[in-house]
Design a protein around this motif. Structure first.
Motif, PDB file in Angstrom:
ATOM      1  N   ILE A  68       5.808   1.346   6.841  1.00 21.46           N
ATOM      2  CA  ILE A  68       6.708   1.893   5.958  1.00 21.46           C
ATOM      3  C   ILE A  68       6.758   3.411   6.677  1.00 21.46           C
ATOM      4  CG2 ILE A  68       8.069   2.795   4.090  1.00 21.46           C
ATOM      5  CD1 ILE A  68       7.877  -0.466   4.659  1.00 21.46           C
ATOM      6  N   TYR A  69       7.852   4.013   7.114  1.00 19.81           N
ATOM      7  CA  TYR A  69       7.791   5.105   7.841  1.00 19.81           C
ATOM      8  C   TYR A  69       8.630   6.450   6.976  1.00 19.81           C
ATOM      9  CZ  TYR A  69       6.629   2.525  11.804  1.00 19.81           C
ATOM     10  OH  TYR A  69       5.919   1.662  12.779  1.00 19.81           O
ATOM     11  N   ALA A  70       8.055   7.502   6.904  1.00 17.83           N
ATOM     12  CA  ALA A  70       8.565   8.649   6.249  1.00 17.83           C
ATOM     13  C   ALA A  70       9.857   9.044   6.989  1.00 17.83           C
ATOM     14  CB  ALA A  70       7.615   9.886   6.098  1.00 17.83           C
ATOM     15  N   PRO A  71      11.014   8.906   5.965  1.00 21.79           N
ATOM     16  CA  PRO A  71      12.232   9.079   6.652  1.00 21.79           C
ATOM     17  C   PRO A  71      12.477  10.725   7.071  1.00 21.79           C
ATOM     18  CG  PRO A  71      12.478   8.855   4.379  1.00 21.79           C
ATOM     19  CD  PRO A  71      10.922   8.525   4.566  1.00 21.79           C
ATOM     20  N   LEU A  72      11.607  11.562   6.295  1.00 21.23           N
ATOM     21  CA  LEU A  72      11.688  13.137   6.650  1.00 21.23           C
ATOM     22  C   LEU A  72      10.364  13.577   6.374  1.00 21.23           C
ATOM     23  CD1 LEU A  72      12.588  13.695   3.480  1.00 21.23           C
ATOM     24  CD2 LEU A  72      14.694  13.507   4.420  1.00 21.23           C
ATOM     25  N   ALA A  73      10.193  14.805   6.689  1.00 25.15           N
ATOM     26  CA  ALA A  73       8.958  15.364   6.494  1.00 25.15           C
ATOM     27  C   ALA A  73       8.911  16.036   4.970  1.00 25.15           C
ATOM     28  CB  ALA A  73       8.606  16.574   7.223  1.00 25.15           C
ATOM     29  N   ILE A  85       9.515  11.715  -2.509  1.00 24.73           N
ATOM     30  CA  ILE A  85       8.906  12.819  -1.730  1.00 24.73           C
ATOM     31  C   ILE A  85       9.543  14.100  -2.082  1.00 24.73           C
ATOM     32  CG2 ILE A  85      10.573  12.099   0.130  1.00 24.73           C
ATOM     33  CD1 ILE A  85       8.492  12.990   2.018  1.00 24.73           C
ATOM     34  N   SER A  86       9.110  15.200  -1.853  1.00 24.31           N
ATOM     35  CA  SER A  86       9.766  16.554  -2.116  1.00 24.31           C
ATOM     36  C   SER A  86       9.846  17.060  -0.767  1.00 24.31           C
ATOM     37  CB  SER A  86       8.882  17.386  -2.619  1.00 24.31           C
ATOM     38  OG  SER A  86       9.494  18.868  -2.710  1.00 24.31           O
ATOM     39  N   PRO A  87      11.114  16.939   0.098  1.00 23.74           N
ATOM     40  CA  PRO A  87      11.295  17.151   1.345  1.00 23.74           C
ATOM     41  C   PRO A  87      11.023  18.601   1.838  1.00 23.74           C
ATOM     42  CG  PRO A  87      13.395  16.876   0.306  1.00 23.74           C
ATOM     43  CD  PRO A  87      12.584  16.744  -0.724  1.00 23.74           C
ATOM     44  N   ALA A  88      10.423  18.707   2.997  1.00 28.00           N
ATOM     45  CA  ALA A  88      10.121  19.982   3.565  1.00 28.00           C
ATOM     46  C   ALA A  88      11.461  21.001   3.681  1.00 28.00           C
ATOM     47  CB  ALA A  88       9.433  19.898   4.751  1.00 28.00           C
ATOM     48  N   ASP A  89      12.485  20.069   4.303  1.00 25.89           N
ATOM     49  CA  ASP A  89      13.991  20.647   4.664  1.00 25.89           C
ATOM     50  C   ASP A  89      14.946  19.697   3.897  1.00 25.89           C
ATOM     51  OD1 ASP A  89      16.134  21.669   5.566  1.00 25.89           O
ATOM     52  OD2 ASP A  89      15.796  20.803   7.525  1.00 25.89           O
ATOM     53  N   GLU A  97       6.433   9.320  10.227  1.00 23.09           N
ATOM     54  CA  GLU A  97       4.963   9.037  10.092  1.00 23.09           C
ATOM     55  C   GLU A  97       4.963   7.555   9.251  1.00 23.09           C
ATOM     56  OE1 GLU A  97       0.909  10.841   7.997  1.00 23.09           O
ATOM     57  OE2 GLU A  97       2.655  12.336   8.466  1.00 23.09           O
ATOM     58  N   ALA A  98       3.937   6.967   9.821  1.00 23.35           N
ATOM     59  CA  ALA A  98       3.575   5.522   8.981  1.00 23.35           C
ATOM     60  C   ALA A  98       2.924   6.003   7.604  1.00 23.35           C
ATOM     61  CB  ALA A  98       2.913   4.615  10.077  1.00 23.35           C
ATOM     62  N   CYS A  99       3.385   5.677   6.513  1.00 25.96           N
ATOM     63  CA  CYS A  99       2.890   6.111   5.442  1.00 25.96           C
ATOM     64  C   CYS A  99       2.413   5.147   4.211  1.00 25.96           C
ATOM     65  CB  CYS A  99       3.548   7.360   4.833  1.00 25.96           C
ATOM     66  SG  CYS A  99       5.288   6.851   4.371  1.00 25.96           S
ATOM     67  N   ALA A 100       3.015   3.968   4.627  1.00 29.24           N
ATOM     68  CA  ALA A 100       2.826   2.914   3.505  1.00 29.24           C
ATOM     69  C   ALA A 100       2.863   1.290   4.310  1.00 29.24           C
ATOM     70  CB  ALA A 100       4.207   2.947   2.320  1.00 29.24           C
ATOM     71  N   VAL A 101       2.206   0.330   3.702  1.00 30.68           N
ATOM     72  CA  VAL A 101       2.286  -0.746   4.250  1.00 30.68           C
ATOM     73  C   VAL A 101       2.916  -1.950   3.351  1.00 30.68           C
ATOM     74  CG1 VAL A 101       0.964  -2.671   5.475  1.00 30.68           C
ATOM     75  CG2 VAL A 101       0.511  -0.195   5.677  1.00 30.68           C
ATOM     76  N   GLU A 123       0.993  -1.270  -0.006  1.00 29.13           N
ATOM     77  CA  GLU A 123      -0.070   0.050   0.008  1.00 29.13           C
ATOM     78  C   GLU A 123       0.913   1.072   0.012  1.00 29.13           C
ATOM     79  OE1 GLU A 123      -2.713   2.204   3.369  1.00 29.13           O
ATOM     80  OE2 GLU A 123      -2.986   0.107   2.926  1.00 29.13           O
ATOM     81  N   THR A 124       0.931   2.044  -1.218  1.00 28.03           N
ATOM     82  CA  THR A 124       1.723   3.070  -1.192  1.00 28.03           C
ATOM     83  C   THR A 124       0.878   4.591  -0.820  1.00 28.03           C
ATOM     84  OG1 THR A 124       1.097   3.534  -3.455  1.00 28.03           O
ATOM     85  CG2 THR A 124       3.107   2.249  -3.067  1.00 28.03           C
ATOM     86  N   PRO A 125       1.704   5.551  -0.605  1.00 28.59           N
ATOM     87  CA  PRO A 125       0.886   6.776  -0.075  1.00 28.59           C
ATOM     88  C   PRO A 125       0.559   7.522  -1.346  1.00 28.59           C
ATOM     89  CG  PRO A 125       3.278   6.890   0.193  1.00 28.59           C
ATOM     90  CD  PRO A 125       2.970   5.452  -0.129  1.00 28.59           C
ATOM     91  N   GLU A 126      -0.492   8.385  -1.418  1.00 27.90           N
ATOM     92  CA  GLU A 126      -1.014   8.801  -2.561  1.00 27.90           C
ATOM     93  C   GLU A 126      -0.256  10.211  -2.931  1.00 27.90           C
ATOM     94  OE1 GLU A 126      -5.173   9.771  -2.738  1.00 27.90           O
ATOM     95  OE2 GLU A 126      -5.884   7.883  -1.967  1.00 27.90           O
ATOM     96  N   ALA A 127       0.118  10.599  -4.088  1.00 28.77           N
ATOM     97  CA  ALA A 127       0.604  11.889  -4.451  1.00 28.77           C
ATOM     98  C   ALA A 127      -0.033  12.853  -4.019  1.00 28.77           C
ATOM     99  CB  ALA A 127       0.875  11.691  -5.998  1.00 28.77           C
ATOM    100  N   GLY A 128       0.504  14.038  -3.247  1.00 31.20           N
ATOM    101  CA  GLY A 128      -0.067  15.031  -2.987  1.00 31.20           C
ATOM    102  C   GLY A 128      -0.199  15.170  -1.290  1.00 31.20           C
ATOM    103  N   ARG A 129       0.125  13.805  -0.611  1.00 31.90           N
ATOM    104  CA  ARG A 129      -0.186  13.794   0.705  1.00 31.90           C
ATOM    105  C   ARG A 129       1.252  14.397   1.363  1.00 31.90           C
ATOM    106  NH1 ARG A 129      -0.456   7.810   4.028  1.00 31.90           N
ATOM    107  NH2 ARG A 129      -0.002   8.603   5.795  1.00 31.90           N
ATOM    108  N   THR A 130       0.888  15.163   2.454  1.00 37.06           N
ATOM    109  CA  THR A 130       1.945  15.619   3.349  1.00 37.06           C
ATOM    110  C   THR A 130       2.271  14.597   4.296  1.00 37.06           C
ATOM    111  OG1 THR A 130       0.988  17.833   2.796  1.00 37.06           O
ATOM    112  CG2 THR A 130       2.375  17.647   4.614  1.00 37.06           C
ATOM    113  N   LEU A 131       3.582  14.423   4.737  1.00 41.15           N
ATOM    114  CA  LEU A 131       4.110  13.803   5.547  1.00 41.15           C
ATOM    115  C   LEU A 131       4.969  14.186   6.667  1.00 41.15           C
ATOM    116  CD1 LEU A 131       5.201  10.713   3.341  1.00 41.15           C
ATOM    117  CD2 LEU A 131       3.034  10.684   4.518  1.00 41.15           C
ATOM    118  N   GLU A 132       4.716  13.847   7.882  1.00 38.92           N
ATOM    119  CA  GLU A 132       5.477  14.213   8.778  1.00 38.92           C
ATOM    120  C   GLU A 132       6.881  13.056   9.058  1.00 38.92           C
ATOM    121  OE1 GLU A 132       5.408  17.246  10.579  1.00 38.92           O
ATOM    122  OE2 GLU A 132       3.772  17.503   9.458  1.00 38.92           O
TER     123      GLU A 132
END
Length: 131
Positions: A70-75, A105-109, A56-60, A44-53
């Motif tokens: 599966i956890y987001a490595p960065l925001a 992902i497009s990282p916030a930082d 955060e668990a974002c995929a399975v 299960e993948t995260p949808e495009a456009g979703r903002t992650l912290e």
């Protein structure tokens, strides 16, 4: 020992992160993680456009043995999910660092990438976990 490419960054939760050089990062699960999971049968993948912290668990990823978050490595914002995995989730088993990526992902930082584990540090963390 599992394959640990030196040009990638890693998390203690066994995600790898690649700098695509265009302001985006590609995320997947490590060779060690896919070996531990066994035969992967669903992703299960995260949808495009979703903002992650960060963290955060974002995929399975589900295998015949277990389901694993599966956890987001960065925001940041998900810019693409790997559509190939819907029909061929076992791609993660056969090509965890190439065709088996999970999302981009497009990282916030962008500097947060440098704070992730390098290959040597990740390998040590895996060894410590197995002891």
């Amino acid at each position: 020992m599992s394959e640990v490419p030196a040009d990638l960054r890693y998390t203690k939760t066994h995600e790898w992160v690649k700098d695509n050089g265009d302001g985006t990062l590609t995320v997947g699960v490590t060779d060690h993680a896919q070996e531990a999971l066994g035969d992967i049968v669903f992703v299960e993948t995260p949808e495009a456009g979703r903002t992650l912290e960060a963290d955060e668990a974002c995929a399975v990823v589900e295998s015949v043995k277990a389901a694993s978050d599966i956890y987001a490595p960065l925001a940041g914002e998900v810019v693409e999910a790997n559509a190939v995995l819907a029909d061929t989730p076992e791609t993660i088993n056969t090509s965890p660092y190439e065709d088996g990526w999970i999302f981009r992902i497009s990282p916030a930082d962008p500097a947060a990438f440098g704070a992730l584990l390098d290959a040597a540090t990740y390998e040590q963390a895996v060894e410590d976990e197995e002891d």
